[in-house]
Design a protein around this motif. Structure first.
Motif, mmCIF file in Angstrom:
data_model
loop_
_atom_site.group_PDB
_atom_site.id
_atom_site.type_symbol
_atom_site.label_atom_id
_atom_site.label_comp_id
_atom_site.label_asym_id
_atom_site.label_seq_id
_atom_site.Cartn_x
_atom_site.Cartn_y
_atom_site.Cartn_z
ATOM 1 N N HIS A 1 0.785 -1.203 -0.052
ATOM 2 C CA HIS A 1 -0.036 0.021 0.008
ATOM 3 C C HIS A 1 0.807 1.413 0.098
ATOM 4 O O HIS A 1 0.439 2.231 -0.864
ATOM 5 N N ALA A 2 1.838 1.074 0.809
ATOM 6 C CA ALA A 2 2.716 2.263 0.650
ATOM 7 C C ALA A 2 3.667 2.583 -0.489
ATOM 8 O O ALA A 2 3.787 3.658 -0.919
ATOM 9 N N ASP A 3 3.920 1.448 -1.086
ATOM 10 C CA ASP A 3 4.517 1.663 -2.623
ATOM 11 C C ASP A 3 3.323 2.346 -3.716
ATOM 12 O O ASP A 3 3.887 3.089 -4.361
ATOM 13 N N ALA A 4 2.151 1.794 -3.419
ATOM 14 C CA ALA A 4 1.247 2.527 -4.284
ATOM 15 C C ALA A 4 0.998 3.810 -4.234
ATOM 16 O O ALA A 4 0.826 4.833 -4.821
ATOM 17 N N VAL A 5 1.060 4.326 -2.700
ATOM 18 C CA VAL A 5 0.862 5.542 -2.392
ATOM 19 C C VAL A 5 2.005 6.405 -2.783
ATOM 20 O O VAL A 5 1.975 7.460 -3.592
ATOM 21 N N ARG A 6 3.290 6.075 -2.869
ATOM 22 C CA ARG A 6 4.424 6.709 -3.271
ATOM 23 C C ARG A 6 4.445 6.875 -4.805
ATOM 24 O O ARG A 6 4.708 7.881 -5.169
ATOM 25 N N GLU A 7 3.823 5.747 -5.506
ATOM 26 C CA GLU A 7 3.900 5.807 -7.010
ATOM 27 C C GLU A 7 2.984 6.888 -7.381
ATOM 28 O O GLU A 7 3.043 7.444 -8.487
ATOM 29 N N GLY A 8 1.686 6.762 -6.570
ATOM 30 C CA GLY A 8 0.623 7.944 -7.088
ATOM 31 C C GLY A 8 1.260 9.315 -6.829
ATOM 32 O O GLY A 8 0.849 9.930 -7.505
ATOM 33 N N GLU A 9 2.060 9.560 -5.737
ATOM 34 C CA GLU A 9 2.621 10.855 -5.606
ATOM 35 C C GLU A 9 3.524 11.146 -6.803
ATOM 36 O O GLU A 9 3.660 12.197 -7.304
ATOM 37 N N LYS A 10 4.501 10.198 -7.129
ATOM 38 C CA LYS A 10 5.277 10.507 -8.247
ATOM 39 C C LYS A 10 4.494 10.924 -9.545
ATOM 40 O O LYS A 10 4.823 11.520 -10.328
ATOM 41 N N GLU A 11 3.494 9.891 -10.025
ATOM 42 C CA GLU A 11 2.527 10.283 -10.999
ATOM 43 C C GLU A 11 1.921 11.574 -11.130
ATOM 44 O O GLU A 11 1.970 12.414 -12.039
ATOM 45 N N ALA A 12 1.386 12.009 -9.795
ATOM 46 C CA ALA A 12 0.690 13.357 -9.672
ATOM 47 C C ALA A 12 2.017 14.476 -9.856
ATOM 48 O O ALA A 12 1.636 15.458 -10.544
ATOM 49 N N ALA A 13 3.123 14.260 -9.290
ATOM 50 C CA ALA A 13 4.281 15.136 -9.587
ATOM 51 C C ALA A 13 4.697 15.254 -10.874
ATOM 52 O O ALA A 13 4.821 16.412 -11.637
ATOM 53 N N PHE A 14 4.871 14.122 -11.721
ATOM 54 C CA PHE A 14 4.999 14.206 -13.048
ATOM 55 C C PHE A 14 4.142 14.942 -13.906
ATOM 56 O O PHE A 14 4.305 15.608 -14.719
ATOM 57 N N TYR A 15 2.724 14.954 -13.646
ATOM 58 C CA TYR A 15 1.659 15.655 -14.472
ATOM 59 C C TYR A 15 1.758 17.097 -14.140
ATOM 60 O O TYR A 15 1.500 17.972 -14.910
ATOM 61 N N GLU B 1 5.304 28.926 -27.885
ATOM 62 C CA GLU B 1 5.965 27.865 -28.627
ATOM 63 C C GLU B 1 5.070 26.649 -28.532
ATOM 64 O O GLU B 1 5.373 25.704 -27.632
ATOM 65 N N PRO B 2 3.984 26.766 -29.020
ATOM 66 C CA PRO B 2 2.785 25.404 -28.996
ATOM 67 C C PRO B 2 3.305 24.248 -29.571
ATOM 68 O O PRO B 2 2.920 23.102 -29.292
ATOM 69 N N ASP B 3 4.760 24.388 -30.645
ATOM 70 C CA ASP B 3 5.146 23.001 -31.027
ATOM 71 C C ASP B 3 5.932 22.338 -30.257
ATOM 72 O O ASP B 3 5.985 21.096 -30.188
ATOM 73 N N LYS B 4 6.235 22.758 -28.916
ATOM 74 C CA LYS B 4 6.932 22.269 -27.914
ATOM 75 C C LYS B 4 5.859 21.466 -26.898
ATOM 76 O O LYS B 4 6.669 20.894 -25.983
ATOM 77 N N VAL B 5 4.753 21.745 -26.886
ATOM 78 C CA VAL B 5 3.750 21.454 -25.932
ATOM 79 C C VAL B 5 3.470 19.895 -26.021
ATOM 80 O O VAL B 5 3.638 19.268 -27.100
ATOM 81 N N ARG B 6 3.813 19.162 -25.202
ATOM 82 C CA ARG B 6 3.634 17.426 -24.929
ATOM 83 C C ARG B 6 2.669 17.236 -24.058
ATOM 84 O O ARG B 6 2.591 17.396 -22.762
ATOM 85 N N ASP B 7 2.097 16.011 -24.337
ATOM 86 C CA ASP B 7 1.238 15.226 -23.553
ATOM 87 C C ASP B 7 1.514 13.796 -23.453
ATOM 88 O O ASP B 7 0.996 12.937 -24.138
ATOM 89 N N ARG B 8 2.371 13.539 -22.367
ATOM 90 C CA ARG B 8 2.892 12.215 -22.325
ATOM 91 C C ARG B 8 2.118 11.433 -21.188
ATOM 92 O O ARG B 8 1.766 12.164 -20.172
ATOM 93 N N ILE B 9 2.062 10.335 -21.502
ATOM 94 C CA ILE B 9 1.655 9.345 -20.461
ATOM 95 C C ILE B 9 2.677 8.933 -19.313
ATOM 96 O O ILE B 9 3.676 8.468 -19.509
ATOM 97 N N TYR B 10 2.506 8.953 -18.210
ATOM 98 C CA TYR B 10 3.250 8.350 -17.125
ATOM 99 C C TYR B 10 3.420 6.961 -17.276
ATOM 100 O O TYR B 10 2.863 6.285 -17.466
ATOM 101 N N THR B 11 4.830 6.887 -17.254
ATOM 102 C CA THR B 11 5.303 5.447 -17.346
ATOM 103 C C THR B 11 5.945 4.695 -16.306
ATOM 104 O O THR B 11 6.845 3.757 -16.521
ATOM 105 N N GLY B 12 5.642 4.914 -15.235
ATOM 106 C CA GLY B 12 6.177 4.305 -13.955
ATOM 107 C C GLY B 12 5.932 2.841 -13.741
ATOM 108 O O GLY B 12 4.869 2.623 -14.350
ATOM 109 N N LYS B 13 6.497 2.604 -12.730
ATOM 110 C CA LYS B 13 5.989 0.794 -12.633
ATOM 111 C C LYS B 13 4.826 0.715 -11.964
ATOM 112 O O LYS B 13 4.214 1.488 -11.294
ATOM 113 N N PRO B 14 3.886 -0.227 -12.464
ATOM 114 C CA PRO B 14 2.512 -0.559 -12.114
ATOM 115 C C PRO B 14 2.436 -0.688 -10.461
ATOM 116 O O PRO B 14 3.516 -1.511 -10.014
ATOM 117 N N THR B 15 1.530 -0.180 -9.880
ATOM 118 C CA THR B 15 1.294 -0.532 -8.260
ATOM 119 C C THR B 15 0.738 -1.803 -8.176
ATOM 120 O O THR B 15 0.082 -2.501 -9.081
#
Length: 356
Positions: free
Chosen positions: A102-116, A131-145
Motif C-alpha cells: 500500500h505504501a508503494d502504491a501511495v508513493r507511486e501515486g505521488e510520483k505520477e501526480a508530480a509528473f503531470y 511555442e505551441p510546437d513544444k507542448v507535449r502530453d505524455r503518459i506516465y510510465t512508472g512501474k505499475p502498483t
C-alpha cells in the motif's frame, strides 16, 4: 372480555413490520454471504434472543474460530519450513507486506501526480512563450502498483468472460433447441473443454501477434490474456445453457407451437426465462474458471496483472518476496469469492427463487 391496550397493539404491529423487513433482507444477506446479520438483527429486535445467539455462533462464531485456528497453525508451523527464500512467512509478515504494498502504491501515486504537475507547468510555459510546437502530453510510465495490477486482472477477466458469454449462450440455446446442433457441437465441446490454458496461450499469442496491429485500441498483452480466458471459460456456460434449454417443460413448448410464436419470441419469452437458473450457474462456473486461467496466463506470458506480479516476486528472490506472493494468493482468493458473490447476486436479481 379483557380490553386490549391500543398502545400494545401498535407496538406489536411495529414489531411485526420490523420482522417482515428483516426476513426480506435475509434473502439478500444469504446472497451476499452475510447470513449472520439476520440473527443479530432478530436478537436486537427481541425475537427469542437465546435461539438467535445459537444461530450467531453457528453462522459467525464458528467460521471466525476456524479462521483463528488456521492463523494460529500457520504462525506456528510456517517458521519450521525453510525454503530458498528463507522460512515461510507467518501471518504477521504477510500483513506487514500488505502495508508495504500500500505504501508503494501511495508513493507511486505521488510520483505520477508530480509528473503531470511538472508537465502542465512546462506546457503552460511553452504556451506563454508562444511555442505551441513544444507542448507535449505524455503518459506516465512508472512501474505499475499492486492496485493497478489487480485492476488490470479484473478488467481482463471480465472482458474475456464477456466474449465467452456472447459466444456460449447463443450456441447453448441452439444446442438445447436442436438435436442436430447438439450433435454437431458435442464433439467439439468434448475435445476442447479439457485443453489447458497453457496449451492455448502460445497459439493465441502467435495469432494475435500476426493479425492485430500494435497501435490498436487494446494492448496485445491484454488481448492475449482475455482470449485465453475466453477459450477456457466458455464451456461451462455453453453446457449449462444447452442443458437448461433442453430441460424446458414440454407443455410450455407445445403452448408456443399452439400460439405460433416466431423463433425470436419463443427464445425471449419462453426459453430464456425458463433456462436462466442453469444459465447463471454456467456463468458463475465460467467466471471462476476464467479467473483461475487468467492468473496462469499472466504468469506464463508475462502479461500485466496479478499473475505477472507473482512471477516477478518469485524471480526477485528477496527476503520479502515470499510474503508478497502470499499476499497475492490471498488477494486472488478474495477476489474470486467476490466475483462469485456478484454473479450469485445477479442470478438472484434476475431469477425467481423460493427465498424471494
Amino acid at each position: 372480555m379483557t380490553a386490549i391496550d391500543p398502545e400494545t397493539l401498535d407496538t406489536e404491529a411495529r414489531r411485526a413490520r420490523l420482522f417482515t423487513r428483516i426476513n426480506k433482507a435475509d434473502a439478500w444477506f444469504q446472497v451476499l454471504g452475510l447470513a449472520w446479520l439476520t440473527p443479530i438483527l432478530k436478537a436486537a429486535a427481541g425475537d427469542n434472543p437465546k435461539a438467535q445467539v445459537g444461530e450467531i455462533w453457528r453462522l459467525l462464531g464458528v467460521p471466525l474460530l476456524a479462521i483463528a485456528l488456521f492463523l494460529m497453525a500457520w504462525s506456528v508451523l510456517a517458521p519450521k519450513v525453510q525454503t530458498s527464500l528463507g522460512a515461510i512467512p507467518g501471518p504477521a509478515q504477510v500483513w506487514e507486506q500488505v502495508g508495504e504494498l500500500h505504501a508503494d502504491a501511495v508513493r507511486e501515486g505521488e510520483k505520477e501526480a508530480a509528473f503531470y504537475v511538472r508537465q502542465d507547468e512546462r506546457n503552460a510555459e511553452h504556451i506563454a512563450n508562444n511555442e505551441p510546437d513544444k507542448v507535449r502530453d505524455r503518459i506516465y510510465t512508472g512501474k505499475p502498483t499492486y492496485y493497478s495490477q489487480i485492476w488490470t486482472s479484473i478488467q481482463t477477466v471480465f472482458f474475456g468472460f464477456l466474449i465467452a458469454s456472447v459466444i456460449a449462450i447463443p450456441l447453448g440455446i441452439m444446442a438445447g433447441l436442436s438435436a442436430t446442433a447438439n450433435a454437431a457441437l458435442n464433439p467439439l465441446i468434448q475435445i476442447f473443454k479439457p485443453v489447458s490454458p497453457l496449451a492455448w496461450l502460445p497459439i493465441v499469442t502467435m495469432i494475435v501477434s500476426a493479425t492485430y496491429a500494435s497501435d490498436g485500441f487494446f494492448a496485445k498483452s491484454f488481448l492475449v490474456s482475455a482470449i485465453t480466458v475466453t477459450l477456457c471459460s466458455l464451456w461451462p456456460t455453453l453446457i449449462n445453457t444447452a442443458l437448461g434449454v433442453a430441460s424446458i417443460d414440454k407443455d410450455l413448448v407445445n403452448v408456443s407451437k399452439v400460439l405460433k410464436m416466431n423463433t425470436y419470441t419463443k427464445i425471449t419469452k419462453l426459453v430464456l426465462p425458463s433456462a436462466l437458473p442453469l444459465i447463471f450457474t454456467g456463468l458463475r462456473l465460467s467466471l471462476g474458471v476464467g479467473w483461475m486461467v487468467l492468473i496462469a496466463a499472466e504468469m506464463l506470458a508475462q502479461n500485466p496483472g496479478l499473475g505477472k506480479f507473482v512471477w516477478d516476486e518469485f524471480q526477485n528472490g528477496s527476503s520479502q518476496s515470499l510474503a508478497r506472493i502470499m499476499v497475492a494468493v490471498l488477494t486472488i482468493g478474495i477476489i474470486g469469492f467476490a466475483l462469485d458473490r456478484i454473479m450469485y447476486a445477479l442470478q438472484s436479481l434476475f431469477t425467481f427463487t423460493n427465498n424471494r
